[in-house]
Design a protein around this motif. Structure first.
Motif, short mmCIF file in Angstrom:
data_model
loop_
_atom_site.label_atom_id
_atom_site.label_comp_id
_atom_site.label_asym_id
_atom_site.label_seq_id
_atom_site.Cartn_x
_atom_site.Cartn_y
_atom_site.Cartn_z
N PRO A 63 0.81 -1.22 0.00
CA PRO A 63 0.00 0.00 0.00
C PRO A 63 0.85 1.28 0.00
N GLY A 64 0.49 2.20 -0.91
CA GLY A 64 1.19 3.47 -1.00
C GLY A 64 2.48 3.42 -1.81
N LYS A 65 2.81 2.24 -2.33
CA LYS A 65 4.04 2.11 -3.11
C LYS A 65 3.73 1.48 -4.47
N LYS A 66 4.62 1.69 -5.41
CA LYS A 66 4.46 1.13 -6.74
C LYS A 66 4.59 -0.40 -6.68
N THR A 67 3.74 -1.09 -7.45
CA THR A 67 3.80 -2.55 -7.50
C THR A 67 5.12 -2.99 -8.11
N ARG A 68 5.73 -3.97 -7.47
CA ARG A 68 7.01 -4.50 -7.95
C ARG A 68 6.77 -5.90 -8.53
N ALA A 69 7.44 -6.20 -9.65
CA ALA A 69 7.30 -7.50 -10.30
C ALA A 69 8.66 -8.17 -10.41
N PHE A 70 8.67 -9.47 -10.17
CA PHE A 70 9.89 -10.27 -10.26
C PHE A 70 9.59 -11.53 -11.05
N LYS A 71 10.53 -11.95 -11.88
CA LYS A 71 10.38 -13.19 -12.64
C LYS A 71 11.56 -14.09 -12.36
N LEU A 72 11.27 -15.37 -12.19
CA LEU A 72 12.32 -16.37 -12.04
C LEU A 72 12.09 -17.43 -13.11
N GLN A 73 13.12 -17.87 -13.78
CA GLN A 73 12.97 -18.85 -14.85
C GLN A 73 13.00 -20.27 -14.28
N SER A 74 12.08 -20.53 -13.40
CA SER A 74 11.96 -21.83 -12.74
C SER A 74 10.49 -22.05 -12.37
N ALA A 75 10.13 -23.30 -12.19
CA ALA A 75 8.81 -23.62 -11.68
C ALA A 75 8.75 -23.22 -10.21
N MET A 76 7.56 -22.95 -9.71
CA MET A 76 7.41 -22.51 -8.32
C MET A 76 8.04 -23.49 -7.34
#
Length: 90
Positions: A63-76
């Motif tokens: 809340p109150g901050k820009k959404t951050r996105a991360f990608k990992l090249q692996s299955a969960m």
């Protein structure tokens, strides 16, 4: 692009749900997030030959901050705490 959980059986969904819960807890701990921060974790299967295949995509909505996105090249299920720490640092 397809989301990895569709078409899987109940056992696979349970494993994916457990992995997502573990990843969310690690992200919350590594970033020191408050309980009102929302973390979304999805596994995506990309059918395009140019894509790396299975990816784990993480969105952190604080809340109150820009959404951050991360990608990992692996299955969960393959994502480790060290991998998360490296992704957050990069």
């Amino acid at each position: 692009m397809r989301f990895g959980l569709f078409g899987k059986g109940a056992a696979d969904k349970a494993v994916a749900s457990e992995a997502a819960t573990r990843i969310k807890a690690d992200i919350r701990d590594l970033l020191g997030l408050a309980e009102d921060a929302v973390i979304a974790v999805n596994e995506i299967l990309c059918a395009d030959p140019a894509c790396p295949g299975t990816e784990t995509v993480i969105l952190v909505m604080n809340p109150g901050k820009k959404t951050r996105a991360f990608k990992l090249q692996s299955a969960m299920a393959e994502v480790t705490r060290d991998m998360l720490a490296a992704a957050l640092a990069g």
